[in-house]
Design an enzyme around this catalytic site. Structure first.
Site, short mmCIF file in Angstrom:
data_model
loop_
_atom_site.label_atom_id
_atom_site.label_comp_id
_atom_site.label_asym_id
_atom_site.label_seq_id
_atom_site.Cartn_x
_atom_site.Cartn_y
_atom_site.Cartn_z
N ASP A 116 34.67 -17.13 7.57
CA ASP A 116 36.07 -17.49 7.35
C ASP A 116 36.93 -16.30 6.92
OD1 ASP A 116 38.33 -19.00 7.09
OD2 ASP A 116 37.56 -20.39 5.60
N ARG B 164 47.35 -30.56 9.54
CA ARG B 164 48.61 -30.22 8.88
C ARG B 164 49.43 -29.24 9.72
NH1 ARG B 164 47.12 -25.22 6.28
NH2 ARG B 164 44.94 -25.32 5.63
N TYR C 286 44.50 -17.63 15.56
CA TYR C 286 45.84 -18.24 15.57
C TYR C 286 46.97 -17.23 15.40
CZ TYR C 286 45.14 -18.29 10.44
OH TYR C 286 44.89 -17.96 9.14
N GLN D 224 41.79 -11.34 8.25
CA GLN D 224 41.70 -11.55 6.80
C GLN D 224 40.71 -10.60 6.13
OE1 GLN D 224 41.22 -15.77 5.95
NE2 GLN D 224 42.93 -16.32 7.29
N ARG E 124 47.23 -18.37 0.12
CA ARG E 124 47.74 -18.47 1.48
C ARG E 124 49.01 -17.65 1.66
NH1 ARG E 124 49.75 -23.90 4.56
NH2 ARG E 124 51.35 -23.68 2.96
N HIS F 63 38.26 -15.46 10.79
CA HIS F 63 39.63 -15.00 11.05
C HIS F 63 39.60 -13.51 10.76
CE1 HIS F 63 40.64 -19.24 10.78
NE2 HIS F 63 40.22 -19.28 9.54
N GLU G 47 39.89 -29.34 3.59
CA GLU G 47 39.44 -28.22 2.76
C GLU G 47 39.91 -28.38 1.32
OE1 GLU G 47 40.79 -24.40 4.14
OE2 GLU G 47 39.58 -23.30 2.67
N HIS H 137 44.62 -25.81 14.90
CA HIS H 137 44.37 -25.23 13.58
C HIS H 137 43.91 -26.29 12.58
CE1 HIS H 137 45.34 -23.91 9.49
NE2 HIS H 137 45.00 -22.71 9.91
N HIS I 4 35.02 -26.95 7.25
CA HIS I 4 35.09 -27.27 5.82
C HIS I 4 34.65 -28.70 5.47
CE1 HIS I 4 36.86 -23.39 5.27
NE2 HIS I 4 37.99 -23.70 5.86
ZN LIG Z 1 39.41 -20.93 8.54
#
Ligand SMILES: [Zn+2]
Length: 463
Positions: free
Chosen positions: A334, A223, A134, A73, A95, A70, A249, A220, A283
């Site tokens: 990640d 959830r 995303y 990040q 998060r 991602h 995860e 994604h 994960h």
């Molecule tokens: Zn990820």
């Protein structure tokens, strides 16, 4: 391959101290490429023709695929490490910080951050990135007038850096199992599955224009979507490109899934999707015995992100058990808290050693870890390889310095394990399509990107 078969198309040779093919070293090694950087010759024999030979004082391995990124990040890597006393800093509080980071970047800023990140990946040994994407909409949550605006920024970043990219735009709609999306998730959210497929189509036409880009798709996580939509997206989606999804995860995620779906997340995937090598589940940290065995037998690929999983306190993937069933896996960075494939690979083994109090997690850890990371990482990116450095495939490689002290021992029994377990910062170069992208640690765009990157970091809101 003999030179005579292909010498008409070969334009140059590289000479390395050694090249690592699947399970064995060729020492010394001559690699002949054509004008497009495609491998036409690989041998320990000096070519008989008179073409130019570039001598490289190093050992070549295939470039590593980074199967989970991602990019945005990267801007916050290392900024969430101060923890207030008596508070519960875990994945879920991290998060919150990540959402703030996601809300603060416009497409140009994202492109700058991604370009710098991809240059760093190339320096550390990755030649292909799978961008699990995303961050679809603008800062107010509205679709851009060009709905694939952010895809274009990510692809431009990869093109400037010179890294191969598989763009994986993913469907995102919910704020948790059975919960509506939250306001701060507004940049991720699609109204429905049709909207997602419109964006995927646009992203496909953009990737088609770039020879080093291709497309994957997915969701994604369980959830972040209703399960009917997960099933629908898999069913309606293309069947020839990789499907990606996060799962299991965090323990809380597993418990929330059991409460909502009456099944564990990976159990649900095994029962409801036609899992195969085309599926990439990111994960899978928390698996029971049955899931370990069924997942391995499904041949789905688990994408492990050891640096991020450790940093977020996720837990330890059951690699020893999974490997006993010959499960498929590869690695990704990640959140980019660590960017070295070699560091992440040895930590995959070390985490198991720390758990079992034994050293022999695998018979030959270095060759097992490198083989899985490269061949299954390529599969996660949508590329089929049965070997390293195949004739007719592009010449992509990372080059380890032959002058580092431990590499002066040319015993091929130990070369790879010295590289995986005992070396760091020894990569002197990265080659893609037969051209040096990093040479002597240097990337031609690094200064201009560094300036834009530090300006961008100053504007990012993060607390
Ligand atoms: Zn990820």
């Amino acid at each position: 391959m003999s030179a005579s078969d292909h010498s008409k198309t070969i334009t140059k040779y590289f000479h390395f101290q050694g090249v690592y093919t699947l399970g064995k070293w060729i020492t010394p090694a001559f690699v002949g490429i054509d004008a497009k950087g495609i491998i036409q010759y690989l041998s320990d024999q000096t070519p008989s023709d008179e073409l130019p030979i570039e001598y490289v004082d190093g050992f070549a391995l295939p470039g590593f695929p980074n199967a989970h990124s991602h990019a945005f990040q990267y801007a916050m890597a290392g900024m969430a490490e101060k923890h207030q006393k008596d508070t519960n800093d875990d994945f879920w509080s991290w998060r919150e910080a990540m959402y703030q980071c996601a809300l603060s970047m416009d497409p140009d800023q994202l492109q700058t951050v991604a370009t710098m990140l991809y240059i760093q990946m190339l320096k550390k040994g990755y030649t292909h990135v799978v961008e699990f994407h995303y961050l679809h909409h603008d800062q107010n949550g509205k679709p851009y007038s060009n709905i694939s605006e952010i895809s274009v920024s990510l692809l431009a970043a990869a093109a400037i850096a010179g890294i191969r990219i598989t763009l994986v735009p993913v469907f995102y709609q919910k704020g948790g199992f059975g919960k509506p999306a939250e306001e701060r998730q507004r940049r991720f959210i699609f109204g429905d599955v049709d909207e997602y497929f419109k964006l995927l189509e646009e992203a496909y036409s953009v990737t088609q224009k770039i020879t080093t880009a291709q497309l994957g798709f997915g969701v994604h996580s369980l959830r972040a979507a209703e399960v009917n939509d997960v099933i629908e997206i898999e069913k309606q989606g293309p069947k020839h490109i990789p499907f990606h999804l996060h799962a299991a995860e965090q323990l809380k995620e597993v418990n929330d899934c059991i409460a909502y779906l009456k099944q564990r997340p990976v159990e649900w995937l095994l029962n409801n999707l036609p899992l195969s090598e085309r599926f990439n589940i990111v994960h899978c940290t928390h698996l029971n015995n049955e899931e370990v065995e069924r997942l391995a037998k499904s041949k789905a690929n688990v994408v492990l992100c050891p640096g991020t999983e450790a940093n977020l306190g996720d837990g330890i993937f059951r690699l020893t058990d999974y490997a006993k069933h010959d499960g498929n896996w590869c690695i990704g960075t990640d959140s980019h808290i660590s960017l070295s494939p070699l560091e992440d690979l040895r930590w995959m083994d070390y985490a198991q050693r720390l758990l079992t109090h034994k050293r022999n997690t695998f018979d030959d850890g270095a060759s097992y870890l490198v083989e899985k990371a490269i061949l299954k990482g390529n599969a996660a990116a949508g590329i089929t390889n049965n070997n390293f450095f195949e004739s007719g495939k592009p010449f992509d490689a990372i080059v380890i310095d032959a002058n580092s002290p431990l590499m002066s021992d040319l015993n091929t029994n130990f070369l790879l394990s010295r590289i995986v377990y005992a070396t760091d910062n020894l990569m002197i170069g990265t080659i893609i399509n037969g051209k040096w992208i990093i040479q002597d640690y240097y990337h031609s765009e690094q200064e201009s990107v560094a300036n834009a990157f530090s300006e961008t970091l100053k504007t990012i809101k993060f607390q």
